[in-house]
Design a protein around this motif. Structure first.
Motif, PDB file in Angstrom:
ATOM      1  N   THR A 190       0.804  -1.227   0.000  1.00  0.00           N
ATOM      2  CA  THR A 190       0.000   0.000   0.000  1.00  0.00           C
ATOM      3  C   THR A 190       0.836   1.276   0.000  1.00  0.00           C
ATOM      4  OG1 THR A 190      -0.146  -0.101   2.425  1.00  0.00           O
ATOM      5  CG2 THR A 190      -1.943  -1.113   1.162  1.00  0.00           C
ATOM      6  N   SER A 191       2.035   1.229   0.568  1.00  0.00           N
ATOM      7  CA  SER A 191       2.846   2.448   0.622  1.00  0.00           C
ATOM      8  C   SER A 191       3.504   2.701  -0.731  1.00  0.00           C
ATOM      9  CB  SER A 191       3.919   2.332   1.697  1.00  0.00           C
ATOM     10  OG  SER A 191       4.943   1.438   1.306  1.00  0.00           O
ATOM     11  N   LEU A 192       3.753   3.966  -1.008  1.00  0.00           N
ATOM     12  CA  LEU A 192       4.365   4.337  -2.285  1.00  0.00           C
ATOM     13  C   LEU A 192       5.753   3.720  -2.429  1.00  0.00           C
ATOM     14  CD1 LEU A 192       3.384   8.134  -2.413  1.00  0.00           C
ATOM     15  CD2 LEU A 192       2.241   6.212  -3.522  1.00  0.00           C
ATOM     16  N   GLY A 193       6.513   3.723  -1.343  1.00  0.00           N
ATOM     17  CA  GLY A 193       7.862   3.163  -1.396  1.00  0.00           C
ATOM     18  C   GLY A 193       7.861   1.671  -1.664  1.00  0.00           C
ATOM     19  N   ALA A 194       6.921   0.950  -1.043  1.00  0.00           N
ATOM     20  CA  ALA A 194       6.847  -0.495  -1.235  1.00  0.00           C
ATOM     21  C   ALA A 194       6.460  -0.834  -2.677  1.00  0.00           C
ATOM     22  CB  ALA A 194       5.843  -1.103  -0.262  1.00  0.00           C
ATOM     23  N   ILE A 195       5.530  -0.071  -3.232  1.00  0.00           N
ATOM     24  CA  ILE A 195       5.112  -0.304  -4.619  1.00  0.00           C
ATOM     25  C   ILE A 195       6.264  -0.009  -5.568  1.00  0.00           C
ATOM     26  CG2 ILE A 195       3.576   0.492  -6.451  1.00  0.00           C
ATOM     27  CD1 ILE A 195       1.447   0.951  -4.295  1.00  0.00           C
ATOM     28  N   GLY A 209      11.902   5.255 -18.863  1.00  0.00           N
ATOM     29  CA  GLY A 209      12.908   4.207 -18.746  1.00  0.00           C
ATOM     30  C   GLY A 209      13.721   4.230 -17.472  1.00  0.00           C
ATOM     31  N   TYR A 210      13.248   4.983 -16.454  1.00  0.00           N
ATOM     32  CA  TYR A 210      14.002   5.076 -15.212  1.00  0.00           C
ATOM     33  C   TYR A 210      13.436   4.140 -14.151  1.00  0.00           C
ATOM     34  CZ  TYR A 210      15.650   9.387 -17.427  1.00  0.00           C
ATOM     35  OH  TYR A 210      16.175  10.299 -18.295  1.00  0.00           O
ATOM     36  N   ARG A 211      14.149   4.073 -13.006  1.00  0.00           N
ATOM     37  CA  ARG A 211      13.668   3.319 -11.857  1.00  0.00           C
ATOM     38  C   ARG A 211      12.554   4.095 -11.156  1.00  0.00           C
ATOM     39  NH1 ARG A 211      16.485  -0.772  -9.725  1.00  0.00           N
ATOM     40  NH2 ARG A 211      15.913  -0.180  -7.592  1.00  0.00           N
ATOM     41  N   TRP A 212      11.733   3.340 -10.428  1.00  0.00           N
ATOM     42  CA  TRP A 212      10.606   3.951  -9.726  1.00  0.00           C
ATOM     43  C   TRP A 212      11.037   4.468  -8.358  1.00  0.00           C
ATOM     44  CZ3 TRP A 212       5.873   4.677 -11.879  1.00  0.00           C
ATOM     45  CH2 TRP A 212       5.614   3.994 -13.079  1.00  0.00           C
ATOM     46  N   HIS A 213      10.414   5.578  -7.970  1.00  0.00           N
ATOM     47  CA  HIS A 213      10.552   6.133  -6.634  1.00  0.00           C
ATOM     48  C   HIS A 213       9.149   6.427  -6.113  1.00  0.00           C
ATOM     49  CE1 HIS A 213      14.892   6.542  -7.138  1.00  0.00           C
ATOM     50  NE2 HIS A 213      14.642   7.019  -8.357  1.00  0.00           N
ATOM     51  N   ALA A 214       9.051   6.755  -4.838  1.00  0.00           N
ATOM     52  CA  ALA A 214       7.734   7.039  -4.272  1.00  0.00           C
ATOM     53  C   ALA A 214       7.040   8.155  -5.042  1.00  0.00           C
ATOM     54  CB  ALA A 214       7.876   7.412  -2.790  1.00  0.00           C
ATOM     55  N   SER A 215       7.788   9.167  -5.442  1.00  0.00           N
ATOM     56  CA  SER A 215       7.186  10.301  -6.160  1.00  0.00           C
ATOM     57  C   SER A 215       6.656   9.882  -7.526  1.00  0.00           C
ATOM     58  CB  SER A 215       8.215  11.420  -6.326  1.00  0.00           C
ATOM     59  OG  SER A 215       9.359  10.947  -7.033  1.00  0.00           O
ATOM     60  N   SER A 216       7.383   9.001  -8.228  1.00  0.00           N
ATOM     61  CA  SER A 216       6.909   8.577  -9.550  1.00  0.00           C
ATOM     62  C   SER A 216       5.692   7.664  -9.435  1.00  0.00           C
ATOM     63  CB  SER A 216       8.032   7.888 -10.337  1.00  0.00           C
ATOM     64  OG  SER A 216       8.667   6.894  -9.565  1.00  0.00           O
ATOM     65  N   VAL A 217       5.614   6.866  -8.355  1.00  0.00           N
ATOM     66  CA  VAL A 217       4.411   6.059  -8.127  1.00  0.00           C
ATOM     67  C   VAL A 217       3.230   6.977  -7.828  1.00  0.00           C
ATOM     68  CG1 VAL A 217       3.334   4.344  -6.625  1.00  0.00           C
ATOM     69  CG2 VAL A 217       5.715   4.063  -7.323  1.00  0.00           C
ATOM     70  N   ARG A 218       3.465   8.032  -7.058  1.00  0.00           N
ATOM     71  CA  ARG A 218       2.396   8.996  -6.775  1.00  0.00           C
ATOM     72  C   ARG A 218       1.892   9.629  -8.071  1.00  0.00           C
ATOM     73  NH1 ARG A 218       5.147  12.278  -4.090  1.00  0.00           N
ATOM     74  NH2 ARG A 218       4.827  11.360  -2.028  1.00  0.00           N
ATOM     75  N   ASN A 219       2.811   9.976  -8.968  1.00  0.00           N
ATOM     76  CA  ASN A 219       2.409  10.560 -10.256  1.00  0.00           C
ATOM     77  C   ASN A 219       1.618   9.563 -11.089  1.00  0.00           C
ATOM     78  OD1 ASN A 219       3.764  12.892  -9.562  1.00  0.00           O
ATOM     79  ND2 ASN A 219       5.639  12.342 -10.671  1.00  0.00           N
ATOM     80  N   LEU A 220       2.020   8.278 -11.042  1.00  0.00           N
ATOM     81  CA  LEU A 220       1.306   7.246 -11.766  1.00  0.00           C
ATOM     82  C   LEU A 220      -0.134   7.123 -11.264  1.00  0.00           C
ATOM     83  CD1 LEU A 220       1.094   4.742 -13.632  1.00  0.00           C
ATOM     84  CD2 LEU A 220       2.043   3.397 -11.745  1.00  0.00           C
ATOM     85  N   MET A 221      -0.293   7.106  -9.953  1.00  0.00           N
ATOM     86  CA  MET A 221      -1.638   6.995  -9.377  1.00  0.00           C
ATOM     87  C   MET A 221      -2.499   8.195  -9.747  1.00  0.00           C
ATOM     88  SD  MET A 221      -0.869   5.458  -5.584  1.00  0.00           S
ATOM     89  CE  MET A 221      -0.327   3.762  -5.347  1.00  0.00           C
ATOM     90  N   ALA A 222      -1.885   9.377  -9.728  1.00  0.00           N
ATOM     91  CA  ALA A 222      -2.627  10.585 -10.081  1.00  0.00           C
ATOM     92  C   ALA A 222      -3.070  10.540 -11.532  1.00  0.00           C
ATOM     93  CB  ALA A 222      -1.757  11.824  -9.832  1.00  0.00           C
ATOM     94  N   ARG A 223      -2.187  10.033 -12.430  1.00  0.00           N
ATOM     95  CA  ARG A 223      -2.541   9.943 -13.844  1.00  0.00           C
ATOM     96  C   ARG A 223      -3.692   8.964 -14.061  1.00  0.00           C
ATOM     97  NH1 ARG A 223       0.142  11.575 -18.258  1.00  0.00           N
ATOM     98  NH2 ARG A 223       1.978  12.093 -17.019  1.00  0.00           N
ATOM     99  N   LEU A 224      -3.669   7.835 -13.345  1.00  0.00           N
ATOM    100  CA  LEU A 224      -4.728   6.836 -13.491  1.00  0.00           C
ATOM    101  C   LEU A 224      -6.031   7.318 -12.888  1.00  0.00           C
ATOM    102  CD1 LEU A 224      -2.723   3.582 -12.703  1.00  0.00           C
ATOM    103  CD2 LEU A 224      -3.607   4.313 -14.900  1.00  0.00           C
ATOM    104  N   ALA A 225      -5.957   8.240 -11.935  1.00  0.00           N
ATOM    105  CA  ALA A 225      -7.166   8.751 -11.296  1.00  0.00           C
ATOM    106  C   ALA A 225      -7.886   9.773 -12.154  1.00  0.00           C
ATOM    107  CB  ALA A 225      -6.826   9.349  -9.935  1.00  0.00           C
ATOM    108  N   ASN A 226      -7.170  10.365 -13.117  1.00  0.00           N
ATOM    109  CA  ASN A 226      -7.792  11.406 -13.952  1.00  0.00           C
ATOM    110  C   ASN A 226      -8.721  10.816 -15.011  1.00  0.00           C
ATOM    111  OD1 ASN A 226      -6.432  13.434 -12.601  1.00  0.00           O
ATOM    112  ND2 ASN A 226      -4.676  13.391 -13.997  1.00  0.00           N
TER     113      ASN A 226
END
Length: 226
Positions: A190-195, A209-226
């Protein structure tokens, strides 16, 4: 027999009318197809267009024809187009199996990397231009465009098309990751870091093409929520 659809591009109408450049491209594509034993199933799709422009009607038609026939899209030269991020992203995301005569081993990963480099190069050029203009203004140089507003409008349209292509790529990438994200949540992450850690462990990369970080997971969730 493997089927093929040919796509050629020349930069000017003069080149298109004279065949200058087209003959070399046609020789390269037909030579590759002959060597591989592929059949070119349709008249070639030929674009007479500046490499700086991102709207490629004939490329769109060539991709569509390859999609509906299951044919390979064969182009003569990929290296000449390596600075055009929108072209590369369109080619990569089309889902069509493509081959470039000058880089026959190129694949979607290769094209994705080239698109990233193209985008970074474009941004670097833009930054250098802004810095040069600021320095000139500081020296008291009168700034202006000798070609008038039309050139600025053309540049703006090109940048807008590239940005829209990048946005479409990010949206498509997010949709492909939607089921992966749902699975990770079902597994109790559930946490951004774990995902982010789970995505990196599975070899999944961000749209660039980069590695994931908590901030990029947050951006992904925001994009899917729109």
């Amino acid at each position: 027999m493997t089927r093929a659809v040919a796509y050629y591009r020349v930069s000017t109408a003069k080149q298109g009318a004279s065949g200058l450049g087209l003959d070399a491209q046609r020789t390269a594509v037909e030579g590759l197809c002959t060597t591989k034993g592929w059949e070119i199933i349709a008249p070639p799709f030929t674009e007479v267009e500046s490499g700086k422009r991102d709207d490629r009607q004939e490329l769109t038609k060539a991709i569509a024809h390859a999609q509906i026939t299951g044919a390979k899209l064969v182009i003569a030269k990929l290296d000449r187009l390596s600075r055009n991020a929108a072209f590369l992203l369109t080619l990569r995301d089309s889902g069509v199996d493509f081959v470039a005569a000058d880089m026959p081993d190129a694949n979607s990963l290769t094209v994705g990397i080239m698109a990233l480099v193209a985008q970074q190069e474009r941004e670097a050029i833009s930054q250098r231009t802004r810095e040069a203009l600021a320095a000139a203004k500081a020296r008291g140089t009168k700034l202006g465009n000798p070609n008038g507003a039309a050139a600025l409008l053309r540049a703006a349209r090109g940048n807008t098309a590239a940005m829209e292509a990048a946005q479409r790529n990010a949206n498509n990438h997010a949709e492909r990751l939607r089921p992966v994200l749902a699975r990770l949540r079902r597994e109790g992450l559930t946490s951004l870091g774990a995902i982010a850690a789970a995505l990196n462990a599975e070899g999944v990369r961000t749209p660039r093409g980069y590695r994931w970080h908590a901030s990029s997971v947050r951006n992904l969730m925001a994009r899917l929520a729109n």
